[in-house]
Design a protein around this motif. Sequence first.
Motif, PDB file in Angstrom:
ATOM      1  N   ASP A  73       0.913  -1.147   0.104  1.00 45.47           N
ATOM      2  CA  ASP A  73      -0.130   0.112  -0.335  1.00 45.47           C
ATOM      3  C   ASP A  73       0.522   0.969   0.016  1.00 45.47           C
ATOM      4  OD1 ASP A  73      -1.753  -1.680  -0.090  1.00 45.47           O
ATOM      5  OD2 ASP A  73      -2.615  -1.196   2.288  1.00 45.47           O
ATOM      6  N   SER A  74       0.403   2.275  -0.582  1.00 44.86           N
ATOM      7  CA  SER A  74       1.158   3.205  -0.297  1.00 44.86           C
ATOM      8  C   SER A  74       1.263   3.982   1.345  1.00 44.86           C
ATOM      9  CB  SER A  74      -0.184   4.368  -0.875  1.00 44.86           C
ATOM     10  OG  SER A  74      -0.261   4.646  -2.565  1.00 44.86           O
ATOM     11  N   GLY A  75       2.107   4.645   1.641  1.00 43.86           N
ATOM     12  CA  GLY A  75       2.657   4.860   2.196  1.00 43.86           C
ATOM     13  C   GLY A  75       2.529   6.311   2.906  1.00 43.86           C
ATOM     14  N   VAL A  76       3.419   7.100   3.665  1.00 46.66           N
ATOM     15  CA  VAL A  76       3.580   8.925   3.439  1.00 46.66           C
ATOM     16  C   VAL A  76       4.445   9.118   2.911  1.00 46.66           C
ATOM     17  CG1 VAL A  76       4.088  10.366   5.582  1.00 46.66           C
ATOM     18  CG2 VAL A  76       3.321   8.752   5.789  1.00 46.66           C
ATOM     19  N   GLU A  77       4.309  10.234   1.709  1.00 42.12           N
ATOM     20  CA  GLU A  77       4.492  11.015   0.732  1.00 42.12           C
ATOM     21  C   GLU A  77       5.985  11.913   1.609  1.00 42.12           C
ATOM     22  OE1 GLU A  77       4.293  13.579  -2.950  1.00 42.12           O
ATOM     23  OE2 GLU A  77       2.587  13.348  -1.178  1.00 42.12           O
ATOM     24  N   GLU A  78       6.196  12.193   2.236  1.00 43.14           N
ATOM     25  CA  GLU A  78       6.908  12.609   2.638  1.00 43.14           C
ATOM     26  C   GLU A  78       7.919  11.741   3.547  1.00 43.14           C
ATOM     27  OE1 GLU A  78       4.082  13.346   4.058  1.00 43.14           O
ATOM     28  OE2 GLU A  78       3.835  15.614   4.113  1.00 43.14           O
ATOM     29  N   GLU A  79       7.822  10.164   3.695  1.00 40.43           N
ATOM     30  CA  GLU A  79       8.705   9.526   3.790  1.00 40.43           C
ATOM     31  C   GLU A  79       8.870   8.872   2.717  1.00 40.43           C
ATOM     32  OE1 GLU A  79       7.254   5.801   6.132  1.00 40.43           O
ATOM     33  OE2 GLU A  79       7.191   6.763   7.794  1.00 40.43           O
ATOM     34  N   MET A  80       8.839   8.800   1.721  1.00 45.69           N
ATOM     35  CA  MET A  80       9.608   8.658   0.258  1.00 45.69           C
ATOM     36  C   MET A  80      10.366  10.076  -0.041  1.00 45.69           C
ATOM     37  SD  MET A  80       8.926   6.973  -2.705  1.00 45.69           S
ATOM     38  CE  MET A  80       7.879   5.445  -3.038  1.00 45.69           C
ATOM     39  N   LEU A  81       9.536  10.978  -0.114  1.00 44.36           N
ATOM     40  CA  LEU A  81      10.614  11.585  -0.394  1.00 44.36           C
ATOM     41  C   LEU A  81      11.699  11.882   0.281  1.00 44.36           C
ATOM     42  CD1 LEU A  81       7.488  14.499  -0.761  1.00 44.36           C
ATOM     43  CD2 LEU A  81       9.148  13.087  -3.163  1.00 44.36           C
ATOM     44  N   ALA A  82      11.800  11.690   1.316  1.00 43.26           N
ATOM     45  CA  ALA A  82      13.364  11.589   1.976  1.00 43.26           C
ATOM     46  C   ALA A  82      13.961  10.808   1.933  1.00 43.26           C
ATOM     47  CB  ALA A  82      12.452  11.418   3.960  1.00 43.26           C
ATOM     48  N   VAL A  83      13.374   9.313   1.922  1.00 41.79           N
ATOM     49  CA  VAL A  83      14.345   8.473   1.020  1.00 41.79           C
ATOM     50  C   VAL A  83      14.870   8.562  -0.440  1.00 41.79           C
ATOM     51  CG1 VAL A  83      14.107   5.659   0.879  1.00 41.79           C
ATOM     52  CG2 VAL A  83      13.638   7.262   2.417  1.00 41.79           C
ATOM     53  N   ASP A  84      13.890   9.226  -1.168  1.00 41.01           N
ATOM     54  CA  ASP A  84      14.886   9.063  -2.607  1.00 41.01           C
ATOM     55  C   ASP A  84      16.078  10.459  -2.542  1.00 41.01           C
ATOM     56  OD1 ASP A  84      14.398   9.007  -5.144  1.00 41.01           O
ATOM     57  OD2 ASP A  84      13.602  10.875  -5.232  1.00 41.01           O
ATOM     58  N   ALA A  85      15.147  11.508  -1.326  1.00 41.99           N
ATOM     59  CA  ALA A  85      16.881  12.064  -1.700  1.00 41.99           C
ATOM     60  C   ALA A  85      18.074  11.716  -0.734  1.00 41.99           C
ATOM     61  CB  ALA A  85      16.399  13.600  -0.829  1.00 41.99           C
ATOM     62  N   LEU A  86      17.310  10.683   0.137  1.00 38.40           N
ATOM     63  CA  LEU A  86      18.887  10.187   0.895  1.00 38.40           C
ATOM     64  C   LEU A  86      19.683   9.040  -0.347  1.00 38.40           C
ATOM     65  CD1 LEU A  86      20.480   9.051   3.277  1.00 38.40           C
ATOM     66  CD2 LEU A  86      18.183   7.379   3.166  1.00 38.40           C
ATOM     67  N   VAL A  87      18.838   8.335  -1.452  1.00 40.14           N
ATOM     68  CA  VAL A  87      19.312   7.827  -2.367  1.00 40.14           C
ATOM     69  C   VAL A  87      20.448   8.403  -3.282  1.00 40.14           C
ATOM     70  CG1 VAL A  87      18.926   5.897  -3.980  1.00 40.14           C
ATOM     71  CG2 VAL A  87      17.282   5.119  -2.058  1.00 40.14           C
ATOM     72  N   GLU A  88      19.418   9.446  -3.604  1.00 39.42           N
ATOM     73  CA  GLU A  88      20.305  10.043  -4.624  1.00 39.42           C
ATOM     74  C   GLU A  88      21.375  10.956  -4.205  1.00 39.42           C
ATOM     75  OE1 GLU A  88      20.431  11.730  -8.248  1.00 39.42           O
ATOM     76  OE2 GLU A  88      18.876  10.405  -7.593  1.00 39.42           O
ATOM     77  N   GLU A  89      21.781  11.148  -2.721  1.00 36.44           N
ATOM     78  CA  GLU A  89      22.432  12.061  -2.417  1.00 36.44           C
ATOM     79  C   GLU A  89      23.185  11.341  -1.308  1.00 36.44           C
ATOM     80  OE1 GLU A  89      20.473  14.730   0.266  1.00 36.44           O
ATOM     81  OE2 GLU A  89      19.642  15.632  -1.509  1.00 36.44           O
ATOM     82  N   ASN A  90      23.075   9.901  -1.305  1.00 39.05           N
ATOM     83  CA  ASN A  90      24.278   9.005  -0.252  1.00 39.05           C
ATOM     84  C   ASN A  90      25.080   8.173  -0.958  1.00 39.05           C
ATOM     85  OD1 ASN A  90      25.529   7.201   1.553  1.00 39.05           O
ATOM     86  ND2 ASN A  90      24.504   8.619   3.481  1.00 39.05           N
ATOM     87  N   ASP A  91      25.861   8.052  -1.871  1.00 37.34           N
ATOM     88  CA  ASP A  91      26.548   7.181  -2.592  1.00 37.34           C
ATOM     89  C   ASP A  91      26.666   5.422  -1.853  1.00 37.34           C
ATOM     90  OD1 ASP A  91      26.821   8.722  -5.003  1.00 37.34           O
ATOM     91  OD2 ASP A  91      29.430   9.099  -4.511  1.00 37.34           O
TER      92      ASP A  91
END
Length: 90
Positions: free
Chosen positions: A54-72
């Motif tokens: 199921d869909s989760g909290v959008e803010e969590e998705m955005l935060a994890v996406d930023a983490l993946v993008e910024e942290n090699d």
Amino acid sequence: MKLTIMNASMKRDDEGAYLGQTIFQAEGYQSTFEITFFSKRGKEWDYSLHFTGDSGVEEEMLAVDALVEENDDVYDELLDAAWNKLPEDV
């Protein structure tokens, strides 16, 4: 940030492109995520991040996406989990 890898897979299609998935939880977040990796030759990778189930909290998705993008290190850990599941006979 601590990641808990729940499942991972990697395969090659008939044209030799790689397709992998890693399902994981990130410390401090309620949602479970799946990241899908794609590469034509195994060198340059595209990825897509989404919730599992199921869909989760959008803010969590955005935060994890930023983490993946910024942290090699985070990105590499998730890709390596999938890469290590590639069958050796492929």
